[in-house]
Enzyme design. Structure first.
Site, PDB file in Angstrom:
ATOM      1  N   VAL A 139       2.148   2.206   4.060  1.00 25.23           N
ATOM      2  CA  VAL A 139       2.666   2.135   2.557  1.00 25.23           C
ATOM      3  C   VAL A 139       1.588   3.065   1.880  1.00 25.23           C
ATOM      4  O   VAL A 139       0.570   3.001   2.185  1.00 25.23           O
ATOM      5  CB  VAL A 139       2.455   0.481   2.369  1.00 25.23           C
ATOM      6  CG1 VAL A 139       1.135   0.154   1.935  1.00 25.23           C
ATOM      7  CG2 VAL A 139       3.292   0.336   1.201  1.00 25.23           C
ATOM      8  N   CYS A 140       2.265   3.442   0.701  1.00 24.05           N
ATOM      9  CA  CYS A 140       1.314   3.890  -0.560  1.00 24.05           C
ATOM     10  C   CYS A 140       1.735   3.361  -1.800  1.00 24.05           C
ATOM     11  O   CYS A 140       2.818   2.457  -1.613  1.00 24.05           O
ATOM     12  CB  CYS A 140       1.431   5.191  -0.273  1.00 24.05           C
ATOM     13  SG  CYS A 140       3.208   6.227  -0.440  1.00 24.05           S
ATOM     14  N   GLN A 141       1.640   4.007  -2.791  1.00 20.83           N
ATOM     15  CA  GLN A 141       1.913   3.469  -4.041  1.00 20.83           C
ATOM     16  C   GLN A 141       3.366   3.580  -4.364  1.00 20.83           C
ATOM     17  O   GLN A 141       4.404   2.944  -4.887  1.00 20.83           O
ATOM     18  CB  GLN A 141       1.221   4.077  -5.335  1.00 20.83           C
ATOM     19  CG  GLN A 141       1.339   3.272  -6.687  1.00 20.83           C
ATOM     20  CD  GLN A 141       1.109   1.833  -6.638  1.00 20.83           C
ATOM     21  OE1 GLN A 141      -0.077   1.467  -5.864  1.00 20.83           O
ATOM     22  NE2 GLN A 141       1.520   1.274  -7.471  1.00 20.83           N
TER      23      GLN A 141
END
Ligand code: NAG
Ligand code: NAG
Length: 221
Positions: A112-114
């Site tokens: 996951v990232c932003q």
């Protein structure tokens, strides 16, 4: 960028990387004990993170201060970094080996990232390094509802990717969306900051006549 996009689309189409919504990722962590691997830079991670997640950034704030980087940083700031708070990020070439140190290539990893882009780049690198049980959170934490994950840190997930003057004034889209559900107090904080800034800027830089057009320009940004 276009070439990278094609490769990433193929990665998903061929199901080398499986796609999860933030909600599904939340269930996967809770129900099947899968690892959430957060690849965001420290500037975003420090504001909000998922409880129990493992943090290994693929890009992080560029601390190097050689001449080339410094002039790039100055350009970045002048070109809008002061407004958006976006800092220069550098690719961490140890990313894959940092992951390999912690997880074998058969581990189930949810990346996951932003916003979902950097985590997809990370999926590609890990796939190429031999990882075969990769999941990608589409849209990233910015697409998550607060109830999707157990959050730690001072800010809602949706606000972790913003910064700079636009965040300070509450003028980012993310804050506007978030502010709709908040009371008047939340908005008044930003109104107060704006007024304070106007008075300050007025005193420091501008005659009152020049300030109006400048503000209009800023708001249409
Ligand atoms: C979940 O994973 C952790 C760490 O890998 C482990 O200690 C724990 O026993 C696992 N729990 C379940 C229910 O599998
Ligand atoms: C995964 O790691 C094992 C042990 O290091 C290795 O033998 C295997 O070839 C790796 N798998 C892939 C697909 O690279």
């Amino acid at each position: 960028m276009a070439a990278a996009r094609k490769r990433w689309e193929a990665l998903i189409r061929d199901q080398k990387v499986k796609v999860l919504t933030p909600k599904e990722a939340g269930y996967a962590i809770k129900l099947s004990n899968k690892t959430l691997l957060d690849v965001r830079p420290s500037t975003e991670h420090n504001k909000a993170w998922v409880k129990g997640s493992v943090w290994i950034p693929i890009f992080d704030v560029d601390d190097s201060s050689d001449l080339g980087t410094t002039s790039k940083k100055i350009t970045n700031f002048v070109m809008g970094g002061w407004w958006s708070g976006s800092r220069m990020l550098a690719y961490d070439k140890n990313f894959v080996s940092n992951v390999e140190e912690k997880f074998s290539n058969d581990t189930d990893l949810i990346l996951v990232c932003q916003k979902g882009l950097r985590s997809l780049a990370a999926c590609e690198q890990l796939y190429n390094a031999g990882y075969r049980n990769l999941f990608w959170v589409q849209g990233g934490l910015e697409a998550a509802e607060e109830e999707d994950f157990q959050r730690e840190g001072p800010q809602p997930f949706k606000l972790a990717g913003i910064g700079g003057m636009s965040e300070f004034l509450g003028w980012t889209d993310q804050q506007r969306t978030f502010g709709i559900n908040q009371g008047l107090g939340y908005r008044l904080v930003f109104t107060g900051r704006l007024l304070g800034l106007i008075i300050l800027a007025d005193a420091l830089f501008f005659g009152s006549k020049q300030f109006g057009p400048w503000l209009q320009q800023l708001q249409s940004h």
